[in-house]
Design a protein around this motif. Structure first.
Motif, PDB file in Angstrom:
ATOM      1  N   ALA A  73       0.857  -1.198   0.000  1.00  0.00           N
ATOM      2  CA  ALA A  73       0.000   0.000   0.000  1.00  0.00           C
ATOM      3  C   ALA A  73       0.887   1.241   0.000  1.00  0.00           C
ATOM      4  CB  ALA A  73      -0.908  -0.001   1.231  1.00  0.00           C
ATOM      5  N   LYS A  74       0.717   2.012  -1.004  1.00  0.00           N
ATOM      6  CA  LYS A  74       1.503   3.234  -1.100  1.00  0.00           C
ATOM      7  C   LYS A  74       0.764   4.396  -0.436  1.00  0.00           C
ATOM      8  CE  LYS A  74       3.929   2.087  -5.374  1.00  0.00           C
ATOM      9  NZ  LYS A  74       4.221   2.527  -6.779  1.00  0.00           N
ATOM     10  N   GLN A  75       1.495   5.104   0.373  1.00  0.00           N
ATOM     11  CA  GLN A  75       0.904   6.255   1.043  1.00  0.00           C
ATOM     12  C   GLN A  75       0.656   7.368   0.026  1.00  0.00           C
ATOM     13  OE1 GLN A  75       3.288   7.851   4.160  1.00  0.00           O
ATOM     14  NE2 GLN A  75       1.659   9.087   5.000  1.00  0.00           N
ATOM     15  N   LYS A  76      -0.512   7.903   0.104  1.00  0.00           N
ATOM     16  CA  LYS A  76      -0.870   8.965  -0.831  1.00  0.00           C
ATOM     17  C   LYS A  76       0.037  10.169  -0.630  1.00  0.00           C
ATOM     18  CE  LYS A  76      -4.723  11.808  -2.359  1.00  0.00           C
ATOM     19  NZ  LYS A  76      -6.147  12.175  -2.124  1.00  0.00           N
ATOM     20  N   ARG A  77       0.591  10.634  -1.726  1.00  0.00           N
ATOM     21  CA  ARG A  77       1.506  11.776  -1.647  1.00  0.00           C
ATOM     22  C   ARG A  77       0.694  13.062  -1.637  1.00  0.00           C
ATOM     23  NH1 ARG A  77       6.842  12.018  -2.355  1.00  0.00           N
ATOM     24  NH2 ARG A  77       7.792  14.022  -2.868  1.00  0.00           N
ATOM     25  N   LEU A  78       0.876  13.832  -0.604  1.00  0.00           N
ATOM     26  CA  LEU A  78       0.107  15.069  -0.452  1.00  0.00           C
ATOM     27  C   LEU A  78       0.832  16.225  -1.118  1.00  0.00           C
ATOM     28  CD1 LEU A  78      -0.955  14.776   3.303  1.00  0.00           C
ATOM     29  CD2 LEU A  78      -2.310  14.183   1.293  1.00  0.00           C
ATOM     30  N   SER A  79       0.056  17.150  -1.618  1.00  0.00           N
ATOM     31  CA  SER A  79       0.640  18.381  -2.134  1.00  0.00           C
ATOM     32  C   SER A  79       1.142  19.207  -0.960  1.00  0.00           C
ATOM     33  CB  SER A  79      -0.414  19.163  -2.915  1.00  0.00           C
ATOM     34  OG  SER A  79      -1.417  19.651  -2.031  1.00  0.00           O
ATOM     35  N   PRO A  80       2.066  20.142  -1.188  1.00  0.00           N
ATOM     36  CA  PRO A  80       2.553  20.976  -0.080  1.00  0.00           C
ATOM     37  C   PRO A  80       1.425  21.693   0.662  1.00  0.00           C
ATOM     38  CG  PRO A  80       3.974  21.228  -1.984  1.00  0.00           C
ATOM     39  CD  PRO A  80       2.805  20.390  -2.439  1.00  0.00           C
ATOM     40  N   ASP A  81       0.414  22.146  -0.070  1.00  0.00           N
ATOM     41  CA  ASP A  81      -0.693  22.847   0.573  1.00  0.00           C
ATOM     42  C   ASP A  81      -1.500  21.901   1.459  1.00  0.00           C
ATOM     43  OD1 ASP A  81      -2.356  25.250   0.904  1.00  0.00           O
ATOM     44  OD2 ASP A  81      -3.875  24.097  -0.183  1.00  0.00           O
ATOM     45  N   ASP A  82      -1.763  20.690   0.947  1.00  0.00           N
ATOM     46  CA  ASP A  82      -2.515  19.716   1.744  1.00  0.00           C
ATOM     47  C   ASP A  82      -1.694  19.244   2.942  1.00  0.00           C
ATOM     48  OD1 ASP A  82      -4.718  19.834   0.107  1.00  0.00           O
ATOM     49  OD2 ASP A  82      -4.121  18.103  -1.124  1.00  0.00           O
ATOM     50  N   ARG A  83      -0.397  19.090   2.756  1.00  0.00           N
ATOM     51  CA  ARG A  83       0.463  18.697   3.867  1.00  0.00           C
ATOM     52  C   ARG A  83       0.453  19.760   4.962  1.00  0.00           C
ATOM     53  NH1 ARG A  83       2.617  14.116   5.582  1.00  0.00           N
ATOM     54  NH2 ARG A  83       3.504  13.615   3.549  1.00  0.00           N
ATOM     55  N   ARG A  84       0.497  21.003   4.547  1.00  0.00           N
ATOM     56  CA  ARG A  84       0.466  22.110   5.506  1.00  0.00           C
ATOM     57  C   ARG A  84      -0.848  22.099   6.288  1.00  0.00           C
ATOM     58  NH1 ARG A  84       3.068  27.096   5.931  1.00  0.00           N
ATOM     59  NH2 ARG A  84       1.818  28.743   6.897  1.00  0.00           N
ATOM     60  N   LYS A  85      -1.957  21.885   5.587  1.00  0.00           N
ATOM     61  CA  LYS A  85      -3.263  21.837   6.256  1.00  0.00           C
ATOM     62  C   LYS A  85      -3.330  20.665   7.232  1.00  0.00           C
ATOM     63  CE  LYS A  85      -5.878  24.025   2.504  1.00  0.00           C
ATOM     64  NZ  LYS A  85      -6.905  23.831   1.445  1.00  0.00           N
ATOM     65  N   GLU A  86      -2.733  19.532   6.824  1.00  0.00           N
ATOM     66  CA  GLU A  86      -2.718  18.362   7.702  1.00  0.00           C
ATOM     67  C   GLU A  86      -1.923  18.661   8.969  1.00  0.00           C
ATOM     68  OE1 GLU A  86      -1.875  13.675   7.039  1.00  0.00           O
ATOM     69  OE2 GLU A  86      -0.163  15.010   6.708  1.00  0.00           O
ATOM     70  N   PHE A  87      -0.783  19.316   8.828  1.00  0.00           N
ATOM     71  CA  PHE A  87       0.023  19.675   9.990  1.00  0.00           C
ATOM     72  C   PHE A  87      -0.767  20.585  10.939  1.00  0.00           C
ATOM     73  CE2 PHE A  87       4.477  19.096   7.892  1.00  0.00           C
ATOM     74  CZ  PHE A  87       4.301  17.729   7.969  1.00  0.00           C
ATOM     75  N   VAL A  88      -1.447  21.569  10.382  1.00  0.00           N
ATOM     76  CA  VAL A  88      -2.205  22.506  11.210  1.00  0.00           C
ATOM     77  C   VAL A  88      -3.330  21.784  11.939  1.00  0.00           C
ATOM     78  CG1 VAL A  88      -3.715  24.529  11.173  1.00  0.00           C
ATOM     79  CG2 VAL A  88      -1.635  24.502   9.783  1.00  0.00           C
ATOM     80  N   ALA A  89      -4.047  20.893  11.234  1.00  0.00           N
ATOM     81  CA  ALA A  89      -5.153  20.163  11.857  1.00  0.00           C
ATOM     82  C   ALA A  89      -4.661  19.285  13.001  1.00  0.00           C
ATOM     83  CB  ALA A  89      -5.877  19.325  10.806  1.00  0.00           C
ATOM     84  N   LYS A  90      -3.561  18.556  12.779  1.00  0.00           N
ATOM     85  CA  LYS A  90      -3.032  17.678  13.821  1.00  0.00           C
ATOM     86  C   LYS A  90      -2.408  18.474  14.962  1.00  0.00           C
ATOM     87  CE  LYS A  90      -2.251  13.610  10.925  1.00  0.00           C
ATOM     88  NZ  LYS A  90      -1.260  12.635  10.390  1.00  0.00           N
ATOM     89  N   ALA A  91      -1.778  19.593  14.623  1.00  0.00           N
ATOM     90  CA  ALA A  91      -1.204  20.436  15.674  1.00  0.00           C
ATOM     91  C   ALA A  91      -2.303  21.030  16.542  1.00  0.00           C
ATOM     92  CB  ALA A  91      -0.369  21.546  15.045  1.00  0.00           C
ATOM     93  N   THR A  92      -3.433  21.354  15.939  1.00  0.00           N
ATOM     94  CA  THR A  92      -4.558  21.883  16.701  1.00  0.00           C
ATOM     95  C   THR A  92      -5.035  20.867  17.733  1.00  0.00           C
ATOM     96  OG1 THR A  92      -5.271  23.253  14.834  1.00  0.00           O
ATOM     97  CG2 THR A  92      -6.895  22.800  16.542  1.00  0.00           C
ATOM     98  N   GLU A  93      -5.145  19.609  17.318  1.00  0.00           N
ATOM     99  CA  GLU A  93      -5.538  18.554  18.249  1.00  0.00           C
ATOM    100  C   GLU A  93      -4.486  18.380  19.344  1.00  0.00           C
ATOM    101  OE1 GLU A  93      -8.324  17.070  18.341  1.00  0.00           O
ATOM    102  OE2 GLU A  93      -9.193  17.714  16.423  1.00  0.00           O
ATOM    103  N   PHE A  94      -3.208  18.464  18.952  1.00  0.00           N
ATOM    104  CA  PHE A  94      -2.118  18.322  19.915  1.00  0.00           C
ATOM    105  C   PHE A  94      -2.186  19.419  20.974  1.00  0.00           C
ATOM    106  CE2 PHE A  94       2.212  19.508  21.220  1.00  0.00           C
ATOM    107  CZ  PHE A  94       2.658  18.307  21.743  1.00  0.00           C
ATOM    108  N   PHE A  95      -2.333  20.671  20.541  1.00  0.00           N
ATOM    109  CA  PHE A  95      -2.387  21.788  21.481  1.00  0.00           C
ATOM    110  C   PHE A  95      -3.630  21.706  22.367  1.00  0.00           C
ATOM    111  CE2 PHE A  95       0.165  24.285  18.148  1.00  0.00           C
ATOM    112  CZ  PHE A  95       1.366  23.971  18.759  1.00  0.00           C
ATOM    113  N   ALA A  96      -4.748  21.240  21.816  1.00  0.00           N
ATOM    114  CA  ALA A  96      -5.969  21.116  22.600  1.00  0.00           C
ATOM    115  C   ALA A  96      -5.815  20.064  23.703  1.00  0.00           C
ATOM    116  CB  ALA A  96      -7.153  20.762  21.697  1.00  0.00           C
ATOM    117  N   ASP A  97      -5.053  19.005  23.413  1.00  0.00           N
ATOM    118  CA  ASP A  97      -4.857  17.926  24.391  1.00  0.00           C
ATOM    119  C   ASP A  97      -3.740  18.222  25.381  1.00  0.00           C
ATOM    120  OD1 ASP A  97      -6.857  16.428  23.241  1.00  0.00           O
ATOM    121  OD2 ASP A  97      -5.501  15.261  21.973  1.00  0.00           O
TER     122      ASP A  97
END
Length: 234
Positions: free
Chosen positions: A12-36
């Motif tokens: 299974a190949k991991q889907k390669r994200l565009s830089p913009d999508d990768r940035r959004k993913e980082f922000v979404a996960k960081a938001t959860e991290f900071f909330a916890d």
């Protein structure tokens, strides 16, 4: 006898994200991290939580502060509907109706565990998120509400709010905000009918503004009888 072919191993190949999508993913996960976890952890812990290397994280956000600013923009600024200001300014409708609709929409955005926890954590840490957001609420929401209350009272609406007017508006607004804190952070019993809570808070605020700053504010409800006004003055 013909030998049965072995099944091919599928990688299974991991889907390669565009830089913009990768940035959004980082922000979404960081938001959860900071909330916890709050804002105490370093970028190494954050990168581990995101499942990436620290150098890769730095490629998108040169510092932890840059990432926090992006979380603030995404979580706090983007959800602020530009239509809210237009709603508050629509003088074809009673001010009470406008405020009821505004706070229904506003609380639908901020009354989440993630939103409230990040706000409270940033306040304890002394970060600029709280100061930025307080400025937005003061300038974009409370100042507009005060001007509309002045207009209903026949008072000059173009001048800056006084310190007393702002404090009264903050007490009203903060009461609604703290309802969300009690329910979603402290998990304390609250009046479950949120609309009723907002309605009651509006009654108190508009009656108080009328009493202190004017005498003709249109609250959208029937006038209080003389006996009732006398009781309010006690």
């Amino acid at each position: 006898m013909k030998r049965k072919a072995l099944p091919k191993r599928i990688h299974a190949k991991q889907k390669r994200l565009s830089p913009d999508d990768r940035r959004k993913e980082f922000v979404a996960k960081a938001t959860e991290f900071f909330a916890d976890e709050g804002f105490g952890g370093g970028t190494r812990d954050l990168a581990r939580r995101l499942g990436v290397t620290q150098p890769l994280l730095y490629r998108y956000f040169p510092s932890k502060g840059d990432l926090i600013k992006e979380v603030y923009r995404t979580v706090y600024l983007e959800p602020l509907d530009t239509g809210w200001e237009k709603l508050l300014c629509d003088r074809s409708r009673p001010i009470r109706d406008r405020l009821q609709e505004f706070y229904r929409a506003y609380t639908a955005v901020i009354f989440t565990r993630k939103w409230l926890r990040i706000y409270l954590y940033s306040g304890l840490k002394g970060l600029d998120i709280n100061r930025w957001y307080v400025g937005v609420v003061r300038d974009k929401i409370l100042t507009r509400i005060i001007r509309e209350c002045r207009h209903e009272a026949g008072l000059p609406a173009h001048t800056r709010p006084t310190a007393s007017e702002l404090e009264m508006a903050w007490v009203f607004h903060s009461g609604i905000f703290y309802y969300g804190v009690r329910k979603y952070i402290y998990e304390s019993p609250v009046l479950e009918d949120k609309q009723q809570m907002i309605s009651d808070a509006l009654d108190v605020f508009l009656a108080g503004f009328e009493r202190v700053f004017g005498s003709t504010v249109d609250t959208g409800r029937a006038p209080v009888p003389a006996a009732g006004r006398a009781a309010l003055s006690l």
